[in-house]
Design a protein around this motif. Sequence first.
Motif, PDB file in Angstrom:
ATOM      1  N   SER A  63     -11.823   4.688   3.747  1.00 34.45           N
ATOM      2  CA  SER A  63     -12.826   3.871   3.064  1.00 34.45           C
ATOM      3  C   SER A  63     -14.181   3.936   3.775  1.00 34.45           C
ATOM      4  O   SER A  63     -14.261   3.737   4.987  1.00 34.45           O
ATOM      5  CB  SER A  63     -12.371   2.413   3.015  1.00 34.45           C
ATOM      6  N   LEU A 120      -8.195   5.637   0.032  1.00 33.65           N
ATOM      7  CA  LEU A 120      -7.916   4.291   0.525  1.00 33.65           C
ATOM      8  C   LEU A 120      -7.983   4.207   2.050  1.00 33.65           C
ATOM      9  O   LEU A 120      -8.558   3.273   2.612  1.00 33.65           O
ATOM     10  CB  LEU A 120      -6.525   3.842   0.045  1.00 33.65           C
ATOM     11  N   SER A 148      -4.405  -3.953   1.544  1.00 32.58           N
ATOM     12  CA  SER A 148      -5.226  -2.955   0.856  1.00 32.58           C
ATOM     13  C   SER A 148      -6.422  -2.474   1.668  1.00 32.58           C
ATOM     14  O   SER A 148      -6.950  -1.396   1.414  1.00 32.58           O
ATOM     15  CB  SER A 148      -5.712  -3.512  -0.488  1.00 32.58           C
ATOM     16  N   GLY A 197      -2.731   4.459  -2.817  1.00 30.40           N
ATOM     17  CA  GLY A 197      -2.952   3.391  -3.779  1.00 30.40           C
ATOM     18  C   GLY A 197      -2.135   2.169  -3.449  1.00 30.40           C
ATOM     19  O   GLY A 197      -1.778   1.920  -2.290  1.00 30.40           O
ATOM     20  N   SER A 251       0.820  -1.204   0.000  1.00 35.13           N
ATOM     21  CA  SER A 251       0.000   0.000   0.000  1.00 35.13           C
ATOM     22  C   SER A 251       0.858   1.259   0.000  1.00 35.13           C
ATOM     23  O   SER A 251       1.993   1.264   0.493  1.00 35.13           O
ATOM     24  CB  SER A 251      -0.919   0.021   1.224  1.00 35.13           C
ATOM     25  N   GLN A 283      -1.723   1.051  -8.778  1.00 36.56           N
ATOM     26  CA  GLN A 283      -3.161   1.311  -8.850  1.00 36.56           C
ATOM     27  C   GLN A 283      -3.453   2.505  -7.951  1.00 36.56           C
ATOM     28  O   GLN A 283      -3.157   2.463  -6.756  1.00 36.56           O
ATOM     29  CB  GLN A 283      -3.973   0.097  -8.404  1.00 36.56           C
ATOM     30  N   SER A 284      -3.990   3.552  -8.534  1.00 37.37           N
ATOM     31  CA  SER A 284      -4.345   4.731  -7.748  1.00 37.37           C
ATOM     32  C   SER A 284      -5.673   4.484  -7.034  1.00 37.37           C
ATOM     33  O   SER A 284      -6.651   4.067  -7.662  1.00 37.37           O
ATOM     34  CB  SER A 284      -4.469   5.949  -8.663  1.00 37.37           C
ATOM     35  N   LYS A 285      -5.702   4.697  -5.713  1.00 38.44           N
ATOM     36  CA  LYS A 285      -6.910   4.464  -4.919  1.00 38.44           C
ATOM     37  C   LYS A 285      -7.132   5.651  -3.977  1.00 38.44           C
ATOM     38  O   LYS A 285      -6.907   5.544  -2.766  1.00 38.44           O
ATOM     39  CB  LYS A 285      -6.773   3.179  -4.091  1.00 38.44           C
TER      40      LYS A 285
END
Length: 286
Positions: free
Chosen positions: A127, A124, A247, A86, A36, A119-121
């Motif tokens: 959430s 995160l 994640s 991400g 992460s 992966q762009s999140k």
Amino acid sequence: MRTVYVNGDYLPETEAKVSVFDRGFLFADGVYEVTSVLDGKLIDFDGHAARLDRSLTELSMSSPVDRDELLEIHRELVRRNGIEEGLVYLQITRGNPGDRDFAFPDAEETAPTVVLFTQSKPGLAESPQAETGLKVISIADIRWGRRDIKTVQLLYPSMGKMMAKAAGADDAWMVEDGKVTEGTSNNAYIVKNGKIVTRHLGNEILHGITRAAVLRFAREAQMEVDERGFTLEEAKTADEAFVTSASAFVMPVVQIDDETLGDGTPGPVARRLREIYLEESRKAAI
């Protein structure tokens, strides 16, 4: 467009290629890690690097990159892709021997394939599911016996996710010999009378990097931890439950099959552990 890493090169994702003869594609003969990123920094990187080495060793594969190289590749991908929150996905396979054969190729002649991408999140760490909790179903655990090796053979966990989705749930907990092993992509926990219970380490579950950190933080916070197998019935009558993964960090569980836990909202232990984990991990991020 994302920049990805393939065998020493940083490439636009549309130009990245791996052979059709790669053993990761043909045999799921490879391992992976997911790290992460919070605030543009890597969380628990050393733990992931150490587990990667262990997985490779268990499959008689040599590591094509050392820890420092791996860190630099991760950081460069985060930088090039502007990742603030991400994930960085890493996969190493036994490579492309030039044809399909069940027997392992000579390691001196066939180099491993190394692939990384981001992966762009955004959001995160914040959430919405952490506020509502997850609903899980129970399914039989019919995976191979070496779940401690983080291989890319994820078909049954994927099927488990789809079973959960079809049932209107978020995830599935797998059960073997009457005991919960783990979630489809996470370690599983219950809380009863303030005590945290989670399956002991062994070949039956993945040795979670987030799991290790969370249990360390729990003990430092004077929480009682019992590492043992627990039954599905125990879980359904628990005060609260949660899962951990790289994640999802610490994610509360509020329903197992048709049983609601507590008052149906995330419990205090899971909430507190999520706070501690995020706070301490951000401090230690690199």
